[in-house]
Design a protein around this motif. Sequence first.
Motif, PDB file in Angstrom:
ATOM      1  N   LEU A 163       0.834  -1.207   0.000  1.00 49.10           N
ATOM      2  CA  LEU A 163       0.000   0.000   0.000  1.00 49.10           C
ATOM      3  C   LEU A 163       0.873   1.263   0.000  1.00 49.10           C
ATOM      4  O   LEU A 163       0.545   2.258  -0.674  1.00 49.10           O
ATOM      5  CB  LEU A 163      -0.946  -0.018   1.207  1.00 49.10           C
ATOM      6  CG  LEU A 163      -2.019  -1.119   1.151  1.00 49.10           C
ATOM      7  CD1 LEU A 163      -2.710  -1.281   2.495  1.00 49.10           C
ATOM      8  CD2 LEU A 163      -3.039  -0.802   0.051  1.00 49.10           C
ATOM      9  N   ALA A 164       1.989   1.213   0.729  1.00 48.94           N
ATOM     10  CA  ALA A 164       2.893   2.373   0.742  1.00 48.94           C
ATOM     11  C   ALA A 164       3.466   2.600  -0.659  1.00 48.94           C
ATOM     12  O   ALA A 164       3.617   3.751  -1.110  1.00 48.94           O
ATOM     13  CB  ALA A 164       4.021   2.152   1.749  1.00 48.94           C
ATOM     14  N   ALA A 165       3.770   1.486  -1.370  1.00 49.00           N
ATOM     15  CA  ALA A 165       4.294   1.614  -2.734  1.00 49.00           C
ATOM     16  C   ALA A 165       3.240   2.222  -3.666  1.00 49.00           C
ATOM     17  O   ALA A 165       3.561   3.035  -4.535  1.00 49.00           O
ATOM     18  CB  ALA A 165       4.756   0.251  -3.249  1.00 49.00           C
ATOM     19  N   VAL A 166       1.981   1.851  -3.474  1.00 48.81           N
ATOM     20  CA  VAL A 166       0.897   2.436  -4.292  1.00 48.81           C
ATOM     21  C   VAL A 166       0.840   3.951  -4.055  1.00 48.81           C
ATOM     22  O   VAL A 166       0.741   4.743  -4.999  1.00 48.81           O
ATOM     23  CB  VAL A 166      -0.468   1.778  -3.969  1.00 48.81           C
ATOM     24  CG1 VAL A 166      -1.615   2.536  -4.633  1.00 48.81           C
ATOM     25  CG2 VAL A 166      -0.474   0.309  -4.398  1.00 48.81           C
ATOM     26  N   ARG A 167       0.923   4.353  -2.795  1.00 45.85           N
ATOM     27  CA  ARG A 167       0.860   5.789  -2.488  1.00 45.85           C
ATOM     28  C   ARG A 167       2.063   6.517  -3.110  1.00 45.85           C
ATOM     29  O   ARG A 167       1.921   7.611  -3.664  1.00 45.85           O
ATOM     30  CB  ARG A 167       0.823   6.026  -0.974  1.00 45.85           C
ATOM     31  CG  ARG A 167      -0.445   5.497  -0.312  1.00 45.85           C
ATOM     32  CD  ARG A 167      -0.626   6.059   1.104  1.00 45.85           C
ATOM     33  NE  ARG A 167       0.409   5.624   2.033  1.00 45.85           N
ATOM     34  CZ  ARG A 167       0.400   4.471   2.719  1.00 45.85           C
ATOM     35  NH1 ARG A 167      -0.598   3.616   2.561  1.00 45.85           N
ATOM     36  NH2 ARG A 167       1.367   4.161   3.554  1.00 45.85           N
ATOM     37  N   ALA A 168       3.239   5.884  -3.037  1.00 41.07           N
ATOM     38  CA  ALA A 168       4.450   6.525  -3.593  1.00 41.07           C
ATOM     39  C   ALA A 168       4.346   6.660  -5.109  1.00 41.07           C
ATOM     40  O   ALA A 168       4.674   7.710  -5.679  1.00 41.07           O
ATOM     41  CB  ALA A 168       5.686   5.720  -3.208  1.00 41.07           C
ATOM     42  N   ARG A 169       3.880   5.592  -5.802  1.00 41.40           N
ATOM     43  CA  ARG A 169       3.736   5.672  -7.267  1.00 41.40           C
ATOM     44  C   ARG A 169       2.677   6.713  -7.640  1.00 41.40           C
ATOM     45  O   ARG A 169       2.807   7.425  -8.619  1.00 41.40           O
ATOM     46  CB  ARG A 169       3.316   4.333  -7.865  1.00 41.40           C
ATOM     47  CG  ARG A 169       4.291   3.200  -7.713  1.00 41.40           C
ATOM     48  CD  ARG A 169       5.622   3.452  -8.397  1.00 41.40           C
ATOM     49  NE  ARG A 169       6.650   2.539  -7.965  1.00 41.40           N
ATOM     50  CZ  ARG A 169       7.151   2.442  -6.732  1.00 41.40           C
ATOM     51  NH1 ARG A 169       6.702   3.200  -5.766  1.00 41.40           N
ATOM     52  NH2 ARG A 169       8.101   1.581  -6.462  1.00 41.40           N
ATOM     53  N   GLY A 170       1.616   6.777  -6.830  1.00 52.10           N
ATOM     54  CA  GLY A 170       0.561   7.757  -7.098  1.00 52.10           C
ATOM     55  C   GLY A 170       1.093   9.174  -6.985  1.00 52.10           C
ATOM     56  O   GLY A 170       0.793  10.047  -7.813  1.00 52.10           O
ATOM     57  N   MET A 171       1.906   9.400  -5.954  1.00 48.64           N
ATOM     58  CA  MET A 171       2.499  10.732  -5.760  1.00 48.64           C
ATOM     59  C   MET A 171       3.409  11.079  -6.938  1.00 48.64           C
ATOM     60  O   MET A 171       3.394  12.197  -7.451  1.00 48.64           O
ATOM     61  CB  MET A 171       3.301  10.707  -4.457  1.00 48.64           C
ATOM     62  CG  MET A 171       3.581  12.069  -3.877  1.00 48.64           C
ATOM     63  SD  MET A 171       2.056  12.877  -3.414  1.00 48.64           S
ATOM     64  CE  MET A 171       1.792  12.135  -1.816  1.00 48.64           C
ATOM     65  N   ARG A 172       4.189  10.093  -7.370  1.00 53.15           N
ATOM     66  CA  ARG A 172       5.098  10.312  -8.501  1.00 53.15           C
ATOM     67  C   ARG A 172       4.292  10.658  -9.767  1.00 53.15           C
ATOM     68  O   ARG A 172       4.677  11.530 -10.548  1.00 53.15           O
ATOM     69  CB  ARG A 172       5.917   9.040  -8.723  1.00 53.15           C
ATOM     70  CG  ARG A 172       7.052   9.208  -9.716  1.00 53.15           C
ATOM     71  CD  ARG A 172       7.822   7.914  -9.846  1.00 53.15           C
ATOM     72  NE  ARG A 172       8.935   8.076 -10.758  1.00 53.15           N
ATOM     73  CZ  ARG A 172      10.179   8.323 -10.377  1.00 53.15           C
ATOM     74  NH1 ARG A 172      10.486   8.397  -9.110  1.00 53.15           N
ATOM     75  NH2 ARG A 172      11.140   8.478 -11.286  1.00 53.15           N
ATOM     76  N   LEU A 173       3.175   9.960  -9.940  1.00 51.57           N
ATOM     77  CA  LEU A 173       2.308  10.206 -11.098  1.00 51.57           C
ATOM     78  C   LEU A 173       1.768  11.640 -11.060  1.00 51.57           C
ATOM     79  O   LEU A 173       1.831  12.374 -12.060  1.00 51.57           O
ATOM     80  CB  LEU A 173       1.169   9.172 -11.087  1.00 51.57           C
ATOM     81  CG  LEU A 173       0.139   9.200 -12.206  1.00 51.57           C
ATOM     82  CD1 LEU A 173       0.805   9.055 -13.579  1.00 51.57           C
ATOM     83  CD2 LEU A 173      -0.886   8.078 -12.011  1.00 51.57           C
ATOM     84  N   VAL A 174       1.269  12.041  -9.913  1.00 45.64           N
ATOM     85  CA  VAL A 174       0.701  13.396  -9.787  1.00 45.64           C
ATOM     86  C   VAL A 174       1.793  14.449 -10.008  1.00 45.64           C
ATOM     87  O   VAL A 174       1.600  15.424 -10.751  1.00 45.64           O
ATOM     88  CB  VAL A 174       0.044  13.577  -8.398  1.00 45.64           C
ATOM     89  CG1 VAL A 174      -0.311  15.034  -8.140  1.00 45.64           C
ATOM     90  CG2 VAL A 174      -1.197  12.700  -8.287  1.00 45.64           C
ATOM     91  N   GLU A 175       2.950  14.234  -9.379  1.00 40.29           N
ATOM     92  CA  GLU A 175       4.043  15.215  -9.529  1.00 40.29           C
ATOM     93  C   GLU A 175       4.464  15.317 -10.988  1.00 40.29           C
ATOM     94  O   GLU A 175       4.702  16.412 -11.512  1.00 40.29           O
ATOM     95  CB  GLU A 175       5.239  14.829  -8.651  1.00 40.29           C
ATOM     96  CG  GLU A 175       5.000  15.175  -7.183  1.00 40.29           C
ATOM     97  CD  GLU A 175       6.017  14.517  -6.246  1.00 40.29           C
ATOM     98  OE1 GLU A 175       6.908  13.775  -6.733  1.00 40.29           O
ATOM     99  OE2 GLU A 175       5.895  14.727  -5.025  1.00 40.29           O
ATOM    100  N   GLY A 176       4.556  14.170 -11.659  1.00 38.40           N
ATOM    101  CA  GLY A 176       4.938  14.164 -13.082  1.00 38.40           C
ATOM    102  C   GLY A 176       3.929  14.913 -13.931  1.00 38.40           C
ATOM    103  O   GLY A 176       4.289  15.714 -14.807  1.00 38.40           O
TER     104      GLY A 176
END
Length: 450
Positions: A357-370
Amino acid sequence: MPMPNHDAPKPDRDLATTTSAGSAASAASAADRTASLVAADRATVLQAYARPPIVFERGEGAWLFDVAGRCYLDFTAGIAVNALGHADPELAAAIADQATRLIHTSNLYHTTPYIRLAQRLVRRSFADRVHFANSGAEAIEAALKFARKHARTVRGESEASPAWTALGQPDEATGVWSRAWRLVAFEGAFHGRTIGALSATHKPAYRASFAPLVPGVAFAPFNDVEAAAAAITDETLAVLVEPIQGEGGYVPATLAFMHALRARCDAVGALLILDEIQCGLGRTGHLFAYEMYGVKPDMVCLAKPLAGGLPIGAVLMTEAVAAAIAVGDHGSTFAGGPLVCRAAEVVLDRVSDPAFLAAVRARGMRLVEGLLALGSPHVVDVRGAGLMIGVELDLPVKGVIDAAREAGVLLIGAGERVLRLCPPLIVSDEQVDEAVAVIGQAIDAAAGVW
Ligand SMILES: Cc1ncc(COP(=O)(O)O)c(C=O)c1O
């Protein structure tokens, strides 16, 4: 326990040229094969879907491969279904093993996988009990039936009471539907295509040809606390809401809205039913979306990712709801079958892992930042949670989706102007970056011809 594979190697972009010696003849025959399969679809299958002329035959992680040998980065995940990506080895092995043991008995008998799955769901959620279905719409149908039966038993209404003798019709004097029928749903909501679920689905285009629908559903504006409070009266038996609207454009409910719904339901004795069919089971980076709000529901509907791509639905509920349901009140031949439940055990164990779940949140943040770093003047809003990200544009998304597909990234829209990004939850950093770059180029390309 296998962890998300965020470092999966990127396959060759065009396998047609690498595996078929790059000959023009083989490229032509691959195109012919696609064309003849699409023609066969047109000739034999009810034309209820608008599909691009691609035929997929294989997947691996976040990649899909078509019969012409091209591969695509899948940012649709079968509409938020393939949480573990395609051809996950652990999932495939569990399904293969179960297929050699037991596939179906019907609900005439107990089997081990559904009991283990129910125990896991109850242990990891607010729920005391679970009921299995075969799809999202079926989970909604079951929840609506349970809400009616609950109103009938717990709220002391009987067939002899005026509410039930007026069943299906508004009160002649007041025009108000009997309380046993009243359901509050929301503008922008999507709950499925069966008649009951469709009755609580807002979009006129989905409803128009199928009237009369189930009566008694009132639609209130989403995220409007005052309007919802006014719509939920002591005539209301239940409130049905998506914590993050899916088809409605990946719009999250506000904290204040969700708490207001809970408080108002408690005040009038209505049930709060959450549709987490799209936003549940790890999609937001939390096992259940309701956890983000700190609101305890009475029922939660689940489906899409639960069995990793096999058809399943589930209704989680409190003991108070379950107590109203008797043997024979509801059922299904296939629901809770050993094969899908064995698959769902694998998915649930993986997506419940805090590190996953932490990895999902991190990838999501990366997606939004990108996406924000693209600095595109055509991006009006980026919203959502985890790997459920909506990108609202100032132009129609169709051209963007077509351009991205040409560049090898699969996207879907939610309405006219929102891209919904729902990749497999095992997507890698590199794949997120690639999708963001292609989305930026696709927006520019679509804006150029718009
Ligand atoms: C929020 C929500 N509810 C219900 C459904 C219906 O699920 P199914 O298509 O499995 O019937 C969907 C499907 O997209 C959905 O997104």
